[in-house]
Scaffold this motif. Structure first.
Motif, PDB file in Angstrom:
ATOM      1  N   ASP A   2       0.830  -1.186   0.000  1.00  0.00           N
ATOM      2  CA  ASP A   2       0.000   0.000   0.000  1.00  0.00           C
ATOM      3  C   ASP A   2       0.873   1.247   0.000  1.00  0.00           C
ATOM      4  O   ASP A   2       2.059   1.182   0.299  1.00  0.00           O
ATOM      5  N   GLY A   3       0.277   2.355  -0.349  1.00  0.00           N
ATOM      6  CA  GLY A   3       0.978   3.623  -0.367  1.00  0.00           C
ATOM      7  C   GLY A   3       0.135   4.690  -1.037  1.00  0.00           C
ATOM      8  O   GLY A   3      -1.020   4.466  -1.374  1.00  0.00           O
ATOM      9  N   PHE A   4       0.749   5.840  -1.233  1.00  0.00           N
ATOM     10  CA  PHE A   4       0.042   6.984  -1.819  1.00  0.00           C
ATOM     11  C   PHE A   4       0.409   7.146  -3.278  1.00  0.00           C
ATOM     12  O   PHE A   4       1.566   7.011  -3.659  1.00  0.00           O
ATOM     13  N   LEU A   5      -0.606   7.421  -4.077  1.00  0.00           N
ATOM     14  CA  LEU A   5      -0.443   7.660  -5.502  1.00  0.00           C
ATOM     15  C   LEU A   5      -1.353   8.806  -5.909  1.00  0.00           C
ATOM     16  O   LEU A   5      -2.317   9.111  -5.214  1.00  0.00           O
ATOM     17  N   LEU A   6      -1.052   9.400  -7.047  1.00  0.00           N
ATOM     18  CA  LEU A   6      -2.006  10.292  -7.695  1.00  0.00           C
ATOM     19  C   LEU A   6      -2.719   9.451  -8.736  1.00  0.00           C
ATOM     20  O   LEU A   6      -2.107   8.636  -9.426  1.00  0.00           O
ATOM     21  N   LYS A   7      -4.023   9.627  -8.849  1.00  0.00           N
ATOM     22  CA  LYS A   7      -4.831   8.907  -9.833  1.00  0.00           C
ATOM     23  C   LYS A   7      -5.490   9.938 -10.733  1.00  0.00           C
ATOM     24  O   LYS A   7      -6.061  10.912 -10.246  1.00  0.00           O
ATOM     25  N   SER A  16     -11.140  17.229 -15.451  1.00  0.00           N
ATOM     26  CA  SER A  16     -10.124  16.182 -15.405  1.00  0.00           C
ATOM     27  C   SER A  16      -8.958  16.695 -14.566  1.00  0.00           C
ATOM     28  O   SER A  16      -8.493  17.805 -14.764  1.00  0.00           O
ATOM     29  N   ARG A  17      -8.499  15.850 -13.628  1.00  0.00           N
ATOM     30  CA  ARG A  17      -7.362  16.257 -12.815  1.00  0.00           C
ATOM     31  C   ARG A  17      -6.773  15.058 -12.084  1.00  0.00           C
ATOM     32  O   ARG A  17      -7.366  13.993 -12.017  1.00  0.00           O
ATOM     33  N   TRP A  18      -5.589  15.276 -11.537  1.00  0.00           N
ATOM     34  CA  TRP A  18      -4.903  14.275 -10.741  1.00  0.00           C
ATOM     35  C   TRP A  18      -5.360  14.431  -9.294  1.00  0.00           C
ATOM     36  O   TRP A  18      -5.373  15.525  -8.756  1.00  0.00           O
ATOM     37  N   ARG A  19      -5.721  13.307  -8.661  1.00  0.00           N
ATOM     38  CA  ARG A  19      -6.231  13.339  -7.284  1.00  0.00           C
ATOM     39  C   ARG A  19      -5.404  12.408  -6.398  1.00  0.00           C
ATOM     40  O   ARG A  19      -5.042  11.310  -6.817  1.00  0.00           O
ATOM     41  N   ASP A  20      -5.153  12.856  -5.163  1.00  0.00           N
ATOM     42  CA  ASP A  20      -4.446  12.031  -4.190  1.00  0.00           C
ATOM     43  C   ASP A  20      -5.293  10.833  -3.815  1.00  0.00           C
ATOM     44  O   ASP A  20      -6.486  10.964  -3.553  1.00  0.00           O
TER      45      ASP A  20
END
Length: 147
Positions: A2-7, A16-20
């Motif tokens: 597991d971990g953090f990504l931008l989707k 449209s945008r990148w989200r944590d």
């Protein structure tokens, strides 16, 4: 793992945008949550997306093994995609090249139905590099040729 990504989120109804996201790979399912947690460390909201990874292609744009690069990823580093036949690519971005490499390797293994490496729990520990065979224990991530 597991971990953090931008989707990357795109919709005809919202911008449209990148989200944590907080992402957790459980067997062959990648679950995405809002990045908020309770006092026990569990995500505070229900899973927002569950992607079945079995049989998917994991495209690593920075490694040069996947083209064409989507417009949303043209000016970004650390971007990879989960590609399933007949479906829209799901784009993610890791905060570093090393983390991108870990995610890509873990997702490719899940796609092939390989069991999760013993002991791998989070992508924030150096031990995970060794577990995935990307570096010796305690050492820096190894350079890896594109798969």
């Amino acid at each position: 793992m597991d971990g953090f990504l931008l989707k990357f989120a795109s919709s005809t109804f919202t911008s449209s945008r990148w989200r944590d996201k907080y992402a957790a790979l459980d067997g062959a399912t990648l679950r995405c949550f809002e990045p908020t947690f309770d006092s026990t460390g569990a995500p505070t909201k229900n899973c927002q997306a569950a992607l079945e990874i079995s049989g998917a292609t994991i495209a690593d744009f920075d490694a040069g093994d996947a083209e064409p690069r989507p417009a949303a990823a043209l000016k970004r580093r650390g971007v990879f995609a989960v590609r399933r036949a007949g479906e829209r690519d799901v784009l993610f971005q890791a905060e570093s090249a090393a983390l991108r490499g870990l995610w890509v390797e873990a997702l490719r293994r899940a796609s092939r139905g390989e069991p999760a490496p013993a002991g791998a729990k989070t992508l924030d520990e150096d031990a995970d590099y060794a577990i995935l065979g990307l570096a010796p224990a305690g050492g820096p991530p190894a350079a890896r040729a594109p798969a």
